[in-house]
Design a protein around this motif. Structure first.
Motif, short mmCIF file in Angstrom:
data_model
loop_
_atom_site.label_atom_id
_atom_site.label_comp_id
_atom_site.label_asym_id
_atom_site.label_seq_id
_atom_site.Cartn_x
_atom_site.Cartn_y
_atom_site.Cartn_z
N LYS A 99 0.83 -1.19 0.00
CA LYS A 99 0.00 0.00 0.00
C LYS A 99 0.87 1.25 0.00
O LYS A 99 0.64 2.18 -0.76
N ASP A 100 1.87 1.27 0.88
CA ASP A 100 2.76 2.43 0.96
C ASP A 100 3.55 2.63 -0.33
O ASP A 100 3.77 3.76 -0.76
N ILE A 101 3.96 1.52 -0.93
CA ILE A 101 4.72 1.61 -2.18
C ILE A 101 3.83 2.20 -3.27
O ILE A 101 4.30 2.96 -4.11
N SER A 102 2.54 1.87 -3.24
CA SER A 102 1.61 2.44 -4.22
C SER A 102 1.57 3.95 -4.12
O SER A 102 1.43 4.65 -5.14
N GLU A 103 1.70 4.46 -2.90
CA GLU A 103 1.73 5.92 -2.69
C GLU A 103 2.89 6.53 -3.47
O GLU A 103 2.74 7.55 -4.13
N ILE A 104 4.04 5.88 -3.42
CA ILE A 104 5.22 6.41 -4.11
C ILE A 104 5.06 6.28 -5.63
O ILE A 104 5.37 7.21 -6.37
N LYS A 105 4.54 5.14 -6.08
CA LYS A 105 4.37 4.92 -7.52
C LYS A 105 3.40 5.91 -8.14
O LYS A 105 3.47 6.18 -9.33
N ALA A 106 2.50 6.44 -7.34
CA ALA A 106 1.48 7.36 -7.85
C ALA A 106 2.05 8.72 -8.25
O ALA A 106 1.42 9.45 -9.02
N TYR A 107 3.23 9.06 -7.76
CA TYR A 107 3.81 10.36 -8.09
C TYR A 107 4.20 10.42 -9.57
O TYR A 107 4.91 9.55 -10.06
N ALA A 108 3.73 11.49 -10.26
CA ALA A 108 4.21 11.73 -11.62
C ALA A 108 5.65 12.24 -11.53
O ALA A 108 6.53 11.83 -12.28
N LYS A 109 5.88 13.13 -10.57
CA LYS A 109 7.22 13.64 -10.25
C LYS A 109 7.29 13.63 -8.73
O LYS A 109 6.57 14.38 -8.07
N PRO A 110 8.12 12.78 -8.16
CA PRO A 110 8.16 12.67 -6.70
C PRO A 110 8.79 13.89 -6.03
O PRO A 110 9.59 14.60 -6.66
N PRO A 111 8.45 14.14 -4.77
CA PRO A 111 9.15 15.19 -4.02
C PRO A 111 10.65 14.90 -3.99
O PRO A 111 11.08 13.74 -4.10
N ASP A 112 11.45 15.94 -3.84
CA ASP A 112 12.90 15.81 -3.92
C ASP A 112 13.47 14.74 -2.99
O ASP A 112 14.31 13.93 -3.39
N LEU A 113 13.03 14.73 -1.73
CA LEU A 113 13.58 13.77 -0.78
C LEU A 113 13.17 12.34 -1.10
O LEU A 113 13.94 11.40 -0.89
N VAL A 114 11.97 12.16 -1.60
CA VAL A 114 11.51 10.83 -2.01
C VAL A 114 12.38 10.33 -3.16
O VAL A 114 12.85 9.19 -3.16
N GLU A 115 12.64 11.20 -4.10
CA GLU A 115 13.49 10.84 -5.24
C GLU A 115 14.92 10.53 -4.77
O GLU A 115 15.55 9.57 -5.24
N LEU A 116 15.42 11.31 -3.84
CA LEU A 116 16.76 11.09 -3.29
C LEU A 116 16.87 9.70 -2.66
O LEU A 116 17.81 8.95 -2.93
N VAL A 132 12.48 12.96 5.59
CA VAL A 132 11.87 12.20 4.49
C VAL A 132 10.43 11.84 4.86
O VAL A 132 9.52 11.91 4.02
N GLY A 133 10.19 11.49 6.12
CA GLY A 133 8.87 11.10 6.58
C GLY A 133 7.84 12.20 6.44
O GLY A 133 6.64 11.93 6.33
N LYS A 134 8.28 13.45 6.43
CA LYS A 134 7.36 14.57 6.24
C LYS A 134 6.79 14.59 4.82
O LYS A 134 5.73 15.14 4.58
N GLN A 135 7.53 13.96 3.89
CA GLN A 135 7.07 13.93 2.50
C GLN A 135 6.39 12.61 2.15
O GLN A 135 5.51 12.57 1.31
N SER A 136 6.83 11.52 2.81
CA SER A 136 6.26 10.21 2.49
C SER A 136 6.61 9.20 3.58
O SER A 136 7.79 9.02 3.90
N GLY A 137 5.60 8.52 4.09
CA GLY A 137 5.82 7.49 5.10
C GLY A 137 6.59 6.30 4.53
O GLY A 137 7.46 5.74 5.18
N ALA A 138 6.24 5.91 3.32
CA ALA A 138 6.93 4.78 2.69
C ALA A 138 8.39 5.11 2.41
O ALA A 138 9.27 4.27 2.61
N ALA A 139 8.64 6.32 1.95
CA ALA A 139 10.02 6.73 1.67
C ALA A 139 10.82 6.79 2.97
O ALA A 139 12.02 6.52 2.97
N ARG A 140 10.16 7.10 4.09
CA ARG A 140 10.83 7.11 5.39
C ARG A 140 11.37 5.71 5.70
O ARG A 140 12.51 5.56 6.12
#
Length: 119
Positions: free
Chosen positions: A1-18, A80-88
């Motif tokens: 479920k959390d990974i789906s959150e990340i996959k949904a980004y057309a362009k991810p936030p900078d920290l998620v991409e990092l 990182v958690g402020k932008q995405s729980g899964a990315a955290r």
């Protein structure tokens, strides 16, 4: 479920991409191409591949490459958690792999010495 959150980004936030670039480096895959990263995330074996990751295969050059990402002062689970729980969670995994890799380089010669002493 959390990974789906990340996959949904057309362009991810900078920290998620990092964080995901660092994951790609550790998996010995090309980093920096979001479409390629999304394909990796879509793989049903993505999470099992992290769980069963061969930590002992971490080389100095790989650790140096990943350190370019982890050295960023914003590469922290809290930021990182402020932008995405899964990315955290992925950030924590990357940091754990880096620490393991560094420590194993210190411990490996000691293990070899112990093994030869026991033979």
């Amino acid at each position: 479920k959390d990974i789906s959150e990340i996959k949904a980004y057309a362009k991810p936030p900078d920290l998620v991409e990092l964080v995901l670039n660092a994951v790609m480096i550790l998996k010995k895959l090309p980093a920096g191409d979001w479409n390629e990263t999304k394909k990796v995330l879509a793989d049903a074996n993505f999470l099992p591949s992290l769980i069963n990751f061969d930590k002992d295969s971490l080389t100095d050059s790989l650790l140096t490459k990943v350190h370019k990402y982890t050295a960023n002062k914003k590469f922290t689970p809290d930021d990182v958690g402020k932008q995405s729980g899964a990315a955290r969670s992925l950030c924590l995994w990357v940091l754990a792999m880096e620490v393991y890799g560094k420590i194993s380089k210190v411990v490996a010669p000691k293990r070899a010495k112990l093994k030869s002493a026991m033979e």
